[in-house]
Design a protein around this motif. Structure first.
Motif, mmCIF file in Angstrom:
data_model
loop_
_atom_site.group_PDB
_atom_site.id
_atom_site.type_symbol
_atom_site.label_atom_id
_atom_site.label_comp_id
_atom_site.label_asym_id
_atom_site.label_seq_id
_atom_site.Cartn_x
_atom_site.Cartn_y
_atom_site.Cartn_z
ATOM 1 N N HIS A 197 -7.792 -4.412 -5.512
ATOM 2 C CA HIS A 197 -6.818 -3.596 -5.847
ATOM 3 C C HIS A 197 -5.997 -4.230 -7.077
ATOM 4 C CE1 HIS A 197 -3.732 -0.526 -6.027
ATOM 5 N NE2 HIS A 197 -2.783 -1.357 -5.726
ATOM 6 N N SER A 254 -9.375 -6.574 0.081
ATOM 7 C CA SER A 254 -8.923 -5.406 -0.352
ATOM 8 C C SER A 254 -7.726 -5.212 -1.382
ATOM 9 C CB SER A 254 -8.379 -4.459 0.803
ATOM 10 O OG SER A 254 -7.982 -3.048 0.342
ATOM 11 N N ASN A 284 0.995 3.208 -3.292
ATOM 12 C CA ASN A 284 -0.077 3.640 -3.913
ATOM 13 C C ASN A 284 -0.872 4.880 -3.068
ATOM 14 O OD1 ASN A 284 -0.729 1.494 -5.953
ATOM 15 N ND2 ASN A 284 -0.085 0.438 -4.300
ATOM 16 N N LYS A 319 -8.050 -4.368 -10.251
ATOM 17 C CA LYS A 319 -8.271 -2.907 -10.837
ATOM 18 C C LYS A 319 -6.689 -2.614 -11.558
ATOM 19 C CE LYS A 319 -11.081 -0.730 -7.432
ATOM 20 N NZ LYS A 319 -11.046 0.303 -6.600
ATOM 21 N N LYS A 359 0.972 -1.270 0.094
ATOM 22 C CA LYS A 359 -0.082 -0.028 -0.188
ATOM 23 C C LYS A 359 0.972 1.288 -0.151
ATOM 24 C CE LYS A 359 -3.893 0.140 0.334
ATOM 25 N NZ LYS A 359 -4.918 0.337 -0.643
#
Length: 344
Positions: A225, A221, A125, A228, A122
């Motif tokens: 992600h 999650s 991002n 996508k 994470k």
């Protein structure tokens, strides 16, 4: 205590099967975790966050394995030992209490490893979350799990809690007034517990479901992600790391589901279903509880096998330790071990 007049009569499943299973898990688990600790000490950097978590996980696994001989003795001979004898107290304290406390240490560290690996991905991002204050706060808290300093203090905090709980439980059991007199070590008071034991079990169950949901949300999650990314970007080497972390978190989720979830679902049901006078039903429920507990404990023994099967770097590092190699080759192996994303 409710049901105090009932005398437990363990079946062969308890007096034979459980001691054999615990003895087998002790041998395999001790060997596997000692070998894992040896590989980590030779190949991994002590300054890496994942190494800190993994070392504490292996330590908790070894402590759980060390209680298995006491558990084997308790289930095999507990119905013959007199209640209050030294051998009964040792088997109960070092078997049941220490095992349960260390079991929740492994659950906590597993959840922490999942959050640490999730946070590592994470961090790359951040742009999408820069406008939301709450998400920024969530991000900063999440990032703490991948900091070595935080990992050390967090693990120290966990073990201090473990020490306090263990000492308190043993002291309470030693000094509490015994209103009921039991003839055998394997009895209602030990197997069902008093009011304080039930409160502690309820709190531990609530903590487990909190950790379980945390890992589940992290996996969901990360999966969203990754989906996508696959729609908008070519899957490169960086995204292969995403898949590796996704796999690791999935393995942690499977372990929590298979090994720990049945026990924590049954535990509150166990207290509800306990009848007032039906001793045969009480014996049946207690034996189910004990086998589900054994399923939880087995996780500490199979963890080295899972690490060996899933982590190519660990496998290569293990092989390199048994081969003659130059110092340069040994250093290169160590560098590879430190740079790649570690397993659960």
């Amino acid at each position: 205590m409710r049901n105090s007049t009932c005398v437990l009569q363990p079946s062969l499943a308890t007096t034979v099967a459980l001691p054999v299973i615990y003895s087998f898990l002790f041998v395999t688990g001790s060997f596997g975790n000692i070998l894992t600790a040896w590989v980590f000490s030779r190949q991994a950097s002590t300054k890496r966050t994942q190494y800190i978590y993994l070392v504490n996980l292996v330590t908790a696994n070894l402590l759980v394995c060390s209680t298995m001989p006491f558990l084997a003795g308790y289930f095999g001979k507990g119905h013959e030992w007199t209640y209050g004898s030294k051998v009964c107290r040792v088997a109960y304290h070092l078997g049941t209490i220490v095992m349960h406390v260390c079991m929740y240490v492994t659950i906590t560290i597993l959840c922490t490893i999942a959050l640490s690996q999730y946070a590592t991905l994470k961090k790359n991002n951040d742009a999408r979350y820069s406008q939301a204050v709450t998400k920024n706060l969530y991000k900063r808290v999440l990032q703490e799990f991948r900091q070595p300093k935080f990992a050390k203090y967090f693990c120290i905090f966990i073990w201090l809690i473990v020490l306090c709980i263990t000492v308190t439980a043993i002291t309470y059991d030693a000094w509490a007034k015994k209103e009921q007199v039991f003839h055998t070590c394997y009895n209602m008071r030990v197997e069902i517990g008093e009011f304080t034991a039930k409160i502690a079990a309820s709190f531990a169950t609530a903590c487990f479901f909190l950790f379980f949901l945390t890992v589940l949300v992290s996996y969901y999650s990360l999966t969203s992600h990754l989906s996508k990314i696959q729609k908008t970007t070519h899957i490169g080497q960086k995204h292969l790391i995403y898949r590796t972390v996704k796999r690791n978190i999935l393995v942690i989720q499977i372990i929590l589901t298979v090994c720990f979830l049945p026990y924590h679902i049954f535990r509150p049901i166990f207290y509800v279903l306990l009848p007032e006078e039906d001793c045969s039903r009480i014996n049946y429920l207690i034996e189910i509880k004990n086998f589900l507990t054994c399923l939880c404990v087995s996780r500490s023994s199979i963890d080295p096998v899972i690490t060996l099967l899933l982590d190519t770097t660990f496998k290569k590092s293990l092989c390199s330790l048994f081969k003659k190699s130059t110092p340069e080759h040994h250093q290169r192996r160590a560098d590879i071990f430190n740079e790649e994303t570690p397993p659960i």
